[in-house]
Design a protein around this motif. Structure first.
Motif, PDB file in Angstrom:
ATOM      1  N   SER A  12      40.966  48.159  51.506  1.00 45.99           N
ATOM      2  CA  SER A  12      41.697  49.156  50.731  1.00 45.99           C
ATOM      3  C   SER A  12      43.019  48.597  50.210  1.00 45.99           C
ATOM      4  CB  SER A  12      41.960  50.401  51.581  1.00 45.99           C
ATOM      5  OG  SER A  12      40.760  51.045  51.921  1.00 45.99           O
ATOM      6  N   VAL A  13      43.786  47.957  51.090  1.00 46.88           N
ATOM      7  CA  VAL A  13      45.085  47.420  50.686  1.00 46.88           C
ATOM      8  C   VAL A  13      44.909  46.267  49.704  1.00 46.88           C
ATOM      9  CG1 VAL A  13      47.200  46.306  51.479  1.00 46.88           C
ATOM     10  CG2 VAL A  13      46.173  48.146  52.833  1.00 46.88           C
ATOM     11  N   GLY A  14      43.990  45.349  50.026  1.00 46.08           N
ATOM     12  CA  GLY A  14      43.765  44.206  49.147  1.00 46.08           C
ATOM     13  C   GLY A  14      43.223  44.629  47.798  1.00 46.08           C
ATOM     14  N   GLY A  15      42.244  45.528  47.802  1.00 44.06           N
ATOM     15  CA  GLY A  15      41.667  45.987  46.543  1.00 44.06           C
ATOM     16  C   GLY A  15      42.663  46.750  45.697  1.00 44.06           C
ATOM     17  N   ALA A  16      43.455  47.617  46.332  1.00 43.60           N
ATOM     18  CA  ALA A  16      44.445  48.395  45.593  1.00 43.60           C
ATOM     19  C   ALA A  16      45.536  47.495  45.024  1.00 43.60           C
ATOM     20  CB  ALA A  16      45.056  49.457  46.505  1.00 43.60           C
ATOM     21  N   SER A  17      45.935  46.479  45.777  1.00 51.28           N
ATOM     22  CA  SER A  17      46.955  45.538  45.289  1.00 51.28           C
ATOM     23  C   SER A  17      46.449  44.781  44.069  1.00 51.28           C
ATOM     24  CB  SER A  17      47.335  44.560  46.398  1.00 51.28           C
ATOM     25  OG  SER A  17      47.832  45.245  47.531  1.00 51.28           O
ATOM     26  N   LEU A  18      45.201  44.308  44.146  1.00 55.52           N
ATOM     27  CA  LEU A  18      44.619  43.584  43.011  1.00 55.52           C
ATOM     28  C   LEU A  18      44.471  44.502  41.801  1.00 55.52           C
ATOM     29  CD1 LEU A  18      43.322  41.025  41.872  1.00 55.52           C
ATOM     30  CD2 LEU A  18      41.139  41.784  42.835  1.00 55.52           C
ATOM     31  N   ALA A  19      44.034  45.734  42.048  1.00 58.25           N
ATOM     32  CA  ALA A  19      43.863  46.686  40.947  1.00 58.25           C
ATOM     33  C   ALA A  19      45.195  46.990  40.266  1.00 58.25           C
ATOM     34  CB  ALA A  19      43.233  47.973  41.474  1.00 58.25           C
ATOM     35  N   SER A  20      46.243  47.177  41.061  1.00 60.43           N
ATOM     36  CA  SER A  20      47.555  47.476  40.478  1.00 60.43           C
ATOM     37  C   SER A  20      48.106  46.272  39.714  1.00 60.43           C
ATOM     38  CB  SER A  20      48.529  47.904  41.574  1.00 60.43           C
ATOM     39  OG  SER A  20      48.694  46.881  42.544  1.00 60.43           O
ATOM     40  N   LEU A  21      47.810  45.064  40.194  1.00 56.32           N
ATOM     41  CA  LEU A  21      48.258  43.859  39.491  1.00 56.32           C
ATOM     42  C   LEU A  21      47.568  43.739  38.132  1.00 56.32           C
ATOM     43  CD1 LEU A  21      49.955  41.281  39.672  1.00 56.32           C
ATOM     44  CD2 LEU A  21      47.999  40.147  40.730  1.00 56.32           C
ATOM     45  N   ILE A  22      46.261  43.989  38.114  1.00 49.61           N
ATOM     46  CA  ILE A  22      45.525  43.950  36.843  1.00 49.61           C
ATOM     47  C   ILE A  22      46.017  45.044  35.907  1.00 49.61           C
ATOM     48  CG2 ILE A  22      43.236  44.220  35.799  1.00 49.61           C
ATOM     49  CD1 ILE A  22      42.053  43.014  38.337  1.00 49.61           C
ATOM     50  N   ALA A  23      46.265  46.242  36.481  1.00 52.91           N
ATOM     51  CA  ALA A  23      46.759  47.349  35.666  1.00 52.91           C
ATOM     52  C   ALA A  23      48.119  47.017  35.054  1.00 52.91           C
ATOM     53  CB  ALA A  23      46.854  48.618  36.513  1.00 52.91           C
ATOM     54  N   ALA A  24      48.988  46.346  35.817  1.00 54.47           N
ATOM     55  CA  ALA A  24      50.314  45.977  35.300  1.00 54.47           C
ATOM     56  C   ALA A  24      50.184  44.993  34.141  1.00 54.47           C
ATOM     57  CB  ALA A  24      51.149  45.365  36.418  1.00 54.47           C
ATOM     58  N   ILE A  25      49.271  44.054  34.257  1.00 51.64           N
ATOM     59  CA  ILE A  25      49.061  43.079  33.172  1.00 51.64           C
ATOM     60  C   ILE A  25      48.532  43.789  31.924  1.00 51.64           C
ATOM     61  CG2 ILE A  25      47.712  41.066  32.467  1.00 51.64           C
ATOM     62  CD1 ILE A  25      47.783  40.169  35.409  1.00 51.64           C
ATOM     63  N   LEU A  26      47.557  44.695  32.129  1.00 53.39           N
ATOM     64  CA  LEU A  26      47.024  45.449  30.996  1.00 53.39           C
ATOM     65  C   LEU A  26      48.093  46.338  30.369  1.00 53.39           C
ATOM     66  CD1 LEU A  26      43.513  46.500  32.409  1.00 53.39           C
ATOM     67  CD2 LEU A  26      44.022  44.723  30.729  1.00 53.39           C
ATOM     68  N   PHE A  27      48.966  46.884  31.214  1.00 55.47           N
ATOM     69  CA  PHE A  27      50.041  47.734  30.715  1.00 55.47           C
ATOM     70  C   PHE A  27      50.976  46.950  29.793  1.00 55.47           C
ATOM     71  CE2 PHE A  27      54.453  49.331  31.543  1.00 55.47           C
ATOM     72  CZ  PHE A  27      54.345  50.487  30.785  1.00 55.47           C
ATOM     73  N   GLU A  28      51.286  45.720  30.160  1.00 49.55           N
ATOM     74  CA  GLU A  28      52.153  44.896  29.317  1.00 49.55           C
ATOM     75  C   GLU A  28      51.473  44.574  27.990  1.00 49.55           C
ATOM     76  OE1 GLU A  28      55.230  44.396  29.952  1.00 49.55           O
ATOM     77  OE2 GLU A  28      55.082  45.325  31.938  1.00 49.55           O
ATOM     78  N   LEU A  29      50.162  44.381  28.022  1.00 52.99           N
ATOM     79  CA  LEU A  29      49.438  44.149  26.769  1.00 52.99           C
ATOM     80  C   LEU A  29      49.460  45.400  25.897  1.00 52.99           C
ATOM     81  CD1 LEU A  29      46.348  42.151  28.119  1.00 52.99           C
ATOM     82  CD2 LEU A  29      48.379  41.244  26.963  1.00 52.99           C
ATOM     83  N   VAL A  30      49.338  46.567  26.534  1.00 51.87           N
ATOM     84  CA  VAL A  30      49.404  47.827  25.786  1.00 51.87           C
ATOM     85  C   VAL A  30      50.776  47.993  25.149  1.00 51.87           C
ATOM     86  CG1 VAL A  30      49.409  50.351  26.032  1.00 51.87           C
ATOM     87  CG2 VAL A  30      47.620  48.996  27.128  1.00 51.87           C
ATOM     88  N   LEU A  49      53.292  57.022  18.812  1.00 52.35           N
ATOM     89  CA  LEU A  49      52.311  56.383  19.677  1.00 52.35           C
ATOM     90  C   LEU A  49      52.981  55.513  20.730  1.00 52.35           C
ATOM     91  CD1 LEU A  49      49.498  55.388  17.141  1.00 52.35           C
ATOM     92  CD2 LEU A  49      49.452  57.202  18.849  1.00 52.35           C
ATOM     93  N   SER A  50      54.083  54.882  20.381  1.00 51.20           N
ATOM     94  CA  SER A  50      54.770  54.023  21.346  1.00 51.20           C
ATOM     95  C   SER A  50      55.309  54.814  22.531  1.00 51.20           C
ATOM     96  CB  SER A  50      55.912  53.269  20.659  1.00 51.20           C
ATOM     97  OG  SER A  50      56.898  54.184  20.186  1.00 51.20           O
ATOM     98  N   LEU A  51      55.566  56.130  22.325  1.00 52.78           N
ATOM     99  CA  LEU A  51      56.029  56.970  23.430  1.00 52.78           C
ATOM    100  C   LEU A  51      54.941  57.226  24.466  1.00 52.78           C
ATOM    101  CD1 LEU A  51      58.109  59.617  21.425  1.00 52.78           C
ATOM    102  CD2 LEU A  51      58.977  57.682  22.748  1.00 52.78           C
ATOM    103  N   MET A  52      53.697  56.906  24.106  1.00 54.32           N
ATOM    104  CA  MET A  52      52.569  57.155  24.994  1.00 54.32           C
ATOM    105  C   MET A  52      52.282  55.986  25.920  1.00 54.32           C
ATOM    106  SD  MET A  52      51.543  60.198  24.345  1.00 54.32           S
ATOM    107  CE  MET A  52      49.929  60.179  25.134  1.00 54.32           C
ATOM    108  N   GLU A  53      53.115  54.947  25.874  1.00 57.45           N
ATOM    109  CA  GLU A  53      52.792  53.753  26.648  1.00 57.45           C
ATOM    110  C   GLU A  53      52.785  54.013  28.155  1.00 57.45           C
ATOM    111  OE1 GLU A  53      57.124  51.535  27.018  1.00 57.45           O
ATOM    112  OE2 GLU A  53      55.814  51.023  25.340  1.00 57.45           O
ATOM    113  N   ASP A  54      53.717  54.830  28.648  1.00 61.28           N
ATOM    114  CA  ASP A  54      53.756  55.106  30.086  1.00 61.28           C
ATOM    115  C   ASP A  54      52.525  55.877  30.572  1.00 61.28           C
ATOM    116  OD1 ASP A  54      55.974  53.684  30.640  1.00 61.28           O
ATOM    117  OD2 ASP A  54      57.338  55.385  30.811  1.00 61.28           O
ATOM    118  N   PRO A  55      52.184  57.027  29.964  1.00 64.31           N
ATOM    119  CA  PRO A  55      50.973  57.721  30.437  1.00 64.31           C
ATOM    120  C   PRO A  55      49.705  56.901  30.283  1.00 64.31           C
ATOM    121  CG  PRO A  55      51.850  58.759  28.448  1.00 64.31           C
ATOM    122  CD  PRO A  55      52.880  57.819  28.937  1.00 64.31           C
TER     123      PRO A  55
END
Length: 368
Positions: free
Chosen positions: A148-166, A177-183
């Motif tokens: 759970s901890v390892g999977g959640a950490s990896l998922a959040s890391l991938i999500a952070a990278i995708l968030f920066e691309l967004v 549209l740029s105001l929608m980046e956080d949600p």
């Protein structure tokens, strides 16, 4: 269905947490100069509670009242972990954002999101102990917590990278549209966390038999008072503990109504009255059937002499044809008629004496 529920729970929890954070920041004006200190705890708490609640209700989908009763301690743990680690991640992020450290904001945001994933993973893994008796297995509990901890950490890391691309993509779009980046970013985080827990939260075994009618507990006193109504066999229904075990982690080998038998992921199991049978029921024929367990599949192989002593979902078998078992199938094994009442030595069935199992290949919470 399980994976869809996790995905919906993840996205919904993330958006609820973000909206609560915006309420504190914009409507109340709480710590507007330090938004991460407000937003990160709200996201972490909402995701932790959402994932824990989702797991509890999925484990016992037909008993919502029982789910609510046993959810109190897990929810308090999820709330505490989300609040503490969320505040920690938000505070660290605000400190690292200071010009003194000169750390790129991308790294700071990624680290903060990573800590949110750790909080949610810890909440989901630790609270599992209160959600199911399966967690009584210490080895299984450690595996679940680490996953759970390892999977959640990896998922959040991938999500952070995708968030920066967004963020990069939305900078080129209109301001609305740029105001929608956080949600959008936090929705991605919830989506990936839900996907992760749908995989790491899968049962450690996919095949099980729950004992039903025919295995009722009978006290010795009652058996002595009503000997004619009780089958007083020399032995009792039991399992081969070298191969099988009960979900309740019981030390006994006796099969009783309500107990669930964990089956191995692969191999074959004999059912009958012979001592070498893995599921030994003295009242049955010597070798009634075999269950062949393969990858995500179990096949019932009736014995040629006893196939007509077996019923699947209440329908007696008419041939020795193999049966592919499906989730919630009812397996009923009937006893042969007494030899005293069978003077012609025919294969007669005692329909009043039977033993029933419920087959599971998606093992829900045994407490449910």
């Amino acid at each position: 269905m399980r994976i869809y529920l996790y995905l919906i729970a993840g996205i919904t929890s993330a958006l609820i947490g973000w909206n609560i954070g915006q309420f504190f920041l914009t409507d109340i004006g709480l710590l507007q100069s330090f938004p991460e200190i407000v937003l990160f705890p709200c996201i972490a708490i909402s995701l932790a509670i959402g994932m824990v609640l989702n797991e509890i209700f999925i484990s016992s989908p037909t008993r919502p009242k029982m789910c609510l009763r046993k959810a109190i301690i897990p929810l308090l743990i999820a709330l505490s972990l989300g609040l503490i680690i969320g505040l920690l991640s938000g505070s660290i992020a605000q400190i690292l954002f200071l010009p003194f450290f000169n750390i790129p904001p991308v790294i700071v945001r990624t680290f903060g999101w990573l800590l949110i994933g750790v909080a949610v993973g810890l909440a989901e893994g630790l609270t599992w102990r209160w959600e199911t008796v399966e967690a009584g297995d210490k080895k299984r509990f450690r595996q679940r917590l680490i996953a759970s901890v390892g999977g959640a950490s990896l998922a959040s890391l991938i999500a952070a990278i995708l968030f920066e691309l967004v963020r990069i993509f939305l900078k080129e779009m209109p301001k609305n549209l740029s105001l929608m980046e956080d949600p959008i970013g936090f929705s991605i985080l919830g989506l990936l966390l839900g996907l992760t827990f749908s995989l790491t939260g899968s049962p450690s075994y996919l095949v099980a038999l729950r004992a039903g009618s025919g295995f009722e507990y009978v006290s010795q006193e009652f058996a002595q008072v009503m000997p004619k109504s009780i089958n007083l066999d020399k032995g009792y229904p039991s399992i081969n503990q070298l191969v099988l075990s009960f979900v309740s982690d019981s030390t006994t080998d006796k099969i009783e109504e309500g107990l669930s038998i964990k089956l191995p992921s692969k191999g074959s199991l004999k059912i009958g009255s012979e001592k070498d049978c893995d599921i030994c029921i003295p009242s049955l024929g010597d070798h009634v059937a075999t269950i062949e367990i393969k990858s995500r599949e179990a096949i019932l192989i009736p014995h040629i002499l006893y196939f007509n002593y077996i019923a699947i979902n209440g329908e007696m078998l008419k041939t020795k044809k193999n049966i592919t078992l499906k989730h919630n199938y009812l397996l009923t094994f009937y006893s042969p008629a007494d030899s005293e009442n069978n003077q012609e030595n025919q294969q007669l069935i005692n329909y009043e004496k039977f033993f029933r199992f419920v087959y599971y290949n998606r093992f829900f919470d045994p407490q449910g």
